[in-house]
Design a protein around this motif. Structure first.
Motif, PDB file in Angstrom:
ATOM      1  N   ALA A   1       0.834  -1.206   0.000  1.00 21.05           N
ATOM      2  CA  ALA A   1       0.000   0.000   0.000  1.00 21.05           C
ATOM      3  C   ALA A   1       0.866   1.253   0.000  1.00 21.05           C
ATOM      4  O   ALA A   1       0.561   2.239  -0.693  1.00 21.05           O
ATOM      5  CB  ALA A   1      -0.928  -0.014   1.214  1.00 21.05           C
ATOM      6  N   ARG A   2       1.952   1.233   0.767  1.00 16.70           N
ATOM      7  CA  ARG A   2       2.846   2.400   0.816  1.00 16.70           C
ATOM      8  C   ARG A   2       3.517   2.628  -0.535  1.00 16.70           C
ATOM      9  O   ARG A   2       3.588   3.771  -1.023  1.00 16.70           O
ATOM     10  CB  ARG A   2       3.898   2.212   1.907  1.00 16.70           C
ATOM     11  CG  ARG A   2       4.941   3.323   1.935  1.00 16.70           C
ATOM     12  CD  ARG A   2       5.909   3.158   3.083  1.00 16.70           C
ATOM     13  NE  ARG A   2       6.601   1.886   3.098  1.00 16.70           N
ATOM     14  CZ  ARG A   2       7.649   1.591   2.324  1.00 16.70           C
ATOM     15  NH1 ARG A   2       8.124   2.484   1.448  1.00 16.70           N
ATOM     16  NH2 ARG A   2       8.234   0.395   2.414  1.00 16.70           N
ATOM     17  N   LEU A   3       4.015   1.566  -1.155  1.00 17.58           N
ATOM     18  CA  LEU A   3       4.670   1.712  -2.454  1.00 17.58           C
ATOM     19  C   LEU A   3       3.708   2.256  -3.501  1.00 17.58           C
ATOM     20  O   LEU A   3       4.077   3.100  -4.333  1.00 17.58           O
ATOM     21  CB  LEU A   3       5.239   0.361  -2.901  1.00 17.58           C
ATOM     22  CG  LEU A   3       6.401  -0.190  -2.063  1.00 17.58           C
ATOM     23  CD1 LEU A   3       6.748  -1.600  -2.524  1.00 17.58           C
ATOM     24  CD2 LEU A   3       7.618   0.721  -2.151  1.00 17.58           C
ATOM     25  N   ILE A   4       2.472   1.778  -3.453  1.00 15.95           N
ATOM     26  CA  ILE A   4       1.466   2.286  -4.396  1.00 15.95           C
ATOM     27  C   ILE A   4       1.190   3.758  -4.122  1.00 15.95           C
ATOM     28  O   ILE A   4       1.138   4.594  -5.035  1.00 15.95           O
ATOM     29  CB  ILE A   4       0.175   1.457  -4.283  1.00 15.95           C
ATOM     30  CG1 ILE A   4       0.424   0.028  -4.772  1.00 15.95           C
ATOM     31  CG2 ILE A   4      -0.957   2.108  -5.077  1.00 15.95           C
ATOM     32  CD1 ILE A   4      -0.699  -0.934  -4.444  1.00 15.95           C
ATOM     33  N   ARG A   5       1.032   4.083  -2.843  1.00 10.05           N
ATOM     34  CA  ARG A   5       0.732   5.470  -2.445  1.00 10.05           C
ATOM     35  C   ARG A   5       1.858   6.420  -2.843  1.00 10.05           C
ATOM     36  O   ARG A   5       1.613   7.559  -3.265  1.00 10.05           O
ATOM     37  CB  ARG A   5       0.499   5.503  -0.934  1.00 10.05           C
ATOM     38  CG  ARG A   5      -0.018   6.802  -0.393  1.00 10.05           C
ATOM     39  CD  ARG A   5      -0.447   6.642   1.052  1.00 10.05           C
ATOM     40  NE  ARG A   5       0.631   6.186   1.917  1.00 10.05           N
ATOM     41  CZ  ARG A   5       0.696   4.981   2.492  1.00 10.05           C
ATOM     42  NH1 ARG A   5      -0.259   4.092   2.284  1.00 10.05           N
ATOM     43  NH2 ARG A   5       1.705   4.649   3.279  1.00 10.05           N
TER      44      ARG A   5
ATOM     45  N   ALA B   1       5.775   4.434  -6.398  1.00  8.53           N
ATOM     46  CA  ALA B   1       6.982   3.684  -6.754  1.00  8.53           C
ATOM     47  C   ALA B   1       6.738   2.692  -7.880  1.00  8.53           C
ATOM     48  O   ALA B   1       7.688   2.289  -8.571  1.00  8.53           O
ATOM     49  CB  ALA B   1       7.523   2.955  -5.524  1.00  8.53           C
ATOM     50  N   LEU B   2       5.482   2.274  -8.069  1.00  8.09           N
ATOM     51  CA  LEU B   2       5.163   1.287  -9.104  1.00  8.09           C
ATOM     52  C   LEU B   2       4.603   1.921 -10.368  1.00  8.09           C
ATOM     53  O   LEU B   2       4.413   1.226 -11.368  1.00  8.09           O
ATOM     54  CB  LEU B   2       4.141   0.276  -8.563  1.00  8.09           C
ATOM     55  CG  LEU B   2       4.502  -0.416  -7.254  1.00  8.09           C
ATOM     56  CD1 LEU B   2       3.371  -1.337  -6.819  1.00  8.09           C
ATOM     57  CD2 LEU B   2       5.791  -1.194  -7.385  1.00  8.09           C
ATOM     58  N   GLY B   3       4.343   3.222 -10.326  1.00  5.37           N
ATOM     59  CA  GLY B   3       3.627   3.845 -11.426  1.00  5.37           C
ATOM     60  C   GLY B   3       2.153   3.527 -11.333  1.00  5.37           C
ATOM     61  O   GLY B   3       1.594   3.373 -10.239  1.00  5.37           O
ATOM     62  N   ARG B   4       1.488   3.429 -12.478  1.00  2.00           N
ATOM     63  CA  ARG B   4       0.067   3.097 -12.502  1.00  2.00           C
ATOM     64  C   ARG B   4      -0.085   1.576 -12.418  1.00  2.00           C
ATOM     65  O   ARG B   4       0.369   0.848 -13.292  1.00  2.00           O
ATOM     66  CB  ARG B   4      -0.592   3.629 -13.777  1.00  2.00           C
ATOM     67  CG  ARG B   4      -2.116   3.435 -13.809  1.00  2.00           C
ATOM     68  CD  ARG B   4      -2.744   4.075 -15.023  1.00  2.00           C
ATOM     69  NE  ARG B   4      -2.315   3.422 -16.255  1.00  2.00           N
ATOM     70  CZ  ARG B   4      -1.463   3.948 -17.123  1.00  2.00           C
ATOM     71  NH1 ARG B   4      -0.925   5.130 -16.898  1.00  2.00           N
ATOM     72  NH2 ARG B   4      -1.137   3.291 -18.236  1.00  2.00           N
TER      73      ARG B   4
ATOM     74  N   ALA C   1       5.680   1.226 -14.096  1.00  2.00           N
ATOM     75  CA  ALA C   1       7.040   1.677 -13.815  1.00  2.00           C
ATOM     76  C   ALA C   1       7.866   0.605 -13.115  1.00  2.00           C
ATOM     77  O   ALA C   1       9.083   0.519 -13.319  1.00  2.00           O
ATOM     78  CB  ALA C   1       7.016   2.947 -12.952  1.00  2.00           C
ATOM     79  N   ALA C   2       7.225  -0.211 -12.286  1.00  2.00           N
ATOM     80  CA  ALA C   2       7.951  -1.230 -11.530  1.00  2.00           C
ATOM     81  C   ALA C   2       6.962  -2.232 -10.960  1.00  2.00           C
ATOM     82  O   ALA C   2       5.740  -2.021 -10.998  1.00  2.00           O
ATOM     83  CB  ALA C   2       8.775  -0.592 -10.408  1.00  2.00           C
ATOM     84  N   GLY C   3       7.505  -3.317 -10.432  1.00  5.56           N
ATOM     85  CA  GLY C   3       6.692  -4.320  -9.765  1.00  5.56           C
ATOM     86  C   GLY C   3       7.209  -4.579  -8.365  1.00  5.56           C
ATOM     87  O   GLY C   3       8.355  -4.245  -8.032  1.00  5.56           O
TER      88      GLY C   3
ATOM     89  N   LEU D   1      11.561  -4.982  -5.285  1.00  2.00           N
ATOM     90  CA  LEU D   1      10.971  -3.896  -6.073  1.00  2.00           C
ATOM     91  C   LEU D   1      11.854  -3.630  -7.274  1.00  2.00           C
ATOM     92  O   LEU D   1      13.080  -3.583  -7.154  1.00  2.00           O
ATOM     93  CB  LEU D   1      10.875  -2.628  -5.219  1.00  2.00           C
ATOM     94  CG  LEU D   1      10.464  -1.339  -5.937  1.00  2.00           C
ATOM     95  CD1 LEU D   1       8.999  -1.396  -6.373  1.00  2.00           C
ATOM     96  CD2 LEU D   1      10.709  -0.123  -5.038  1.00  2.00           C
ATOM     97  N   GLY D   2      11.222  -3.443  -8.452  1.00  2.00           N
ATOM     98  CA  GLY D   2      12.006  -3.059  -9.611  1.00  2.00           C
ATOM     99  C   GLY D   2      11.464  -3.620 -10.904  1.00  2.00           C
ATOM    100  O   GLY D   2      10.260  -3.888 -11.040  1.00  2.00           O
ATOM    101  N   THR D   3      12.374  -3.822 -11.865  1.00  2.00           N
ATOM    102  CA  THR D   3      12.038  -4.370 -13.180  1.00  2.00           C
ATOM    103  C   THR D   3      13.024  -5.498 -13.477  1.00  2.00           C
ATOM    104  O   THR D   3      13.915  -5.800 -12.681  1.00  2.00           O
ATOM    105  CB  THR D   3      12.144  -3.292 -14.272  1.00  2.00           C
ATOM    106  OG1 THR D   3      13.533  -2.934 -14.433  1.00  2.00           O
ATOM    107  CG2 THR D   3      11.348  -2.039 -13.901  1.00  2.00           C
ATOM    108  N   ASP D   4      12.899  -6.113 -14.654  1.00  2.00           N
ATOM    109  CA  ASP D   4      13.836  -7.163 -15.036  1.00  2.00           C
ATOM    110  C   ASP D   4      15.264  -6.625 -15.133  1.00  2.00           C
ATOM    111  O   ASP D   4      16.231  -7.382 -15.023  1.00  2.00           O
ATOM    112  CB  ASP D   4      13.424  -7.772 -16.372  1.00  2.00           C
ATOM    113  CG  ASP D   4      12.243  -8.721 -16.232  1.00  2.00           C
ATOM    114  OD1 ASP D   4      11.986  -9.165 -15.098  1.00  2.00           O
ATOM    115  OD2 ASP D   4      11.591  -9.009 -17.245  1.00  2.00           O
TER     116      ASP D   4
END
Length: 363
Positions: free
Chosen positions: A148-152, A155-158, A261-263, A299-302
């Protein structure tokens, strides 16, 4: 009059709590959290089971023991709050009785068997001006708080997909009301762990427009659902994929949240349930709700990832919120009971979807 605006009877000391039920929910979750919450006192517990009575007196020796809910509610002036942690089939009648007695009420999830019954309880609480809330403790799991914090924070984008699992491997059904076929028992994994999954998805992404579900009875000897998958489409456009199973020999990630933006991926369960079952309590020397570094999520991308320390889990926040709502009229409860209505509407739609093999649209 709002549900938390009715003034409580004047008394000295903390708010007096009557707990109905001392099985797993009552003994491992509610009683320890109530007893360690400033401003609350575990005053009385309803259980007629001799072994549970003995356990209660060992664990909470200053607490009164009452045989039946009727005896507890016969003297409503001696209590400020009733907590219902008894089997699911009793939630609605006991909540009705507690609200009629003018007592603030906490009900373990699910609030009711149907959205209509849950809405009836919400209306009764509002008419009486009495606090009603639902114990959705998984809103205070560390993994959920972190997501929830990362979404808020963006950090993940949409976020376009949310995946959440409560899976375990119990190939042989255990005796108990959760495994009984009678629909009045409200057993099965969909209404048990599925209540948490759907509540979390709604808390993060809002109302649901469509529901598709696959619900099965997989284990030999089982007579209620023990394996379920739900696909929810939120009005926001996010899709939630939710799994709950008692027949998963290898469990999947607890959470996977995908944005543009990230997962964020997290494995393993929040430690609070295991700690409570083991007899640990908030306020012990060990940090409460702390995750081990080896279990942190990613947290991040490939192309690049980082480990994200898990926010501490905080089940005590629920009863701290209840105490605040009792002490300060007008303060909302920690969980709006109408959220439980929305959750039950989704679970009912899931049953309809699984029965027909179609996607169900919610009004």
């Amino acid at each position: 009059m709002s549900p938390s605006s009715r003034p409580l009877a004047q008394h000295d000391g903390p708010f007096r709590v009557g707990l109905i039920g001392y099985g797993l929910a009552g003994s491992a979750f509610h009683a320890p959290l109530i007893a360690t919450t400033p401003g609350l006192r575990l005053d009385a517990v309803v259980t007629a089971n001799p072994e549970r009575r003995a356990q209660l007196l060992r664990e909470h020796p200053d607490t009164r023991v009452v045989d039946t809910p009727e005896q507890l509610l016969a003297a409503p002036g001696s209590l400020d709050l009733v907590v219902i942690a008894s089997p699911n089939r009793t939630h609605v009648p006991l909540a009705r009785a507690a609200l009629r007695a003018g007592l603030a009420t906490v009900v373990d999830k699910p609030l009711a068997a149907t959205a209509a019954e849950a809405l009836e309880l919400c209306s009764a609480a509002e008419e009486q001006g009495v606090l009603l809330t639902v114990f959705q403790n998984r809103r205070w799991d560390g993994d959920f708080l972190t997501a929830a914090r990362l979404i808020r924070e963006g950090a993940l984008g949409r976020v376009h997909r949310f995946e959440s699992r409560f899976e375990r491997f119990r190939p042989k059904p255990k005796a108990g009301w959760r495994e009984l076929a009678d629909p009045a028992e409200v057993g099965g994994t969909l209404y048990d762990l599925g209540s948490h999954l759907v509540d979390q998805a709604l808390a993060l992404f809002g109302p649901v427009e469509t529901v598709y579900a696959e619900i099965d009875v997989r284990r030999d000897g089982a007579v209620v659902d023990d394996d379920a998958f739900l696909a929810l489409t939120h009005a926001s456009g996010t899709r939630s994929h939710l799994w709950t199973s008692a027949i998963a020999p290898l469990v999947g990630p607890r959470l996977r949240v995908l944005g543009d933006a990230a997962g964020y991926v997290k494995t393993g369960m929040d430690p609070q349930e295991a700690d409570l079952r083991a007899g640990h309590r908030p306020g012990d020397e060990r940090p409460w709700g702390a995750d081990e570094p080896g279990r942190y999520g990613t947290l991040g991308t490939d192309e690049s990832t980082v480990a994200v320390p898990t926010d501490p889990g905080d089940y005590p926040a629920f009863y701290a919120g209840v105490a605040a709502a009792l002490a300060n009229p007008g303060t909302p409860p920690p969980v709006d009971p109408r959220d439980a209505v929305a959750t039950l509407a989704v679970l009912e739609a899931a049953r309809a979807s699984a029965a027909t093999g179609t996607t169900v649209r919610l009004d």
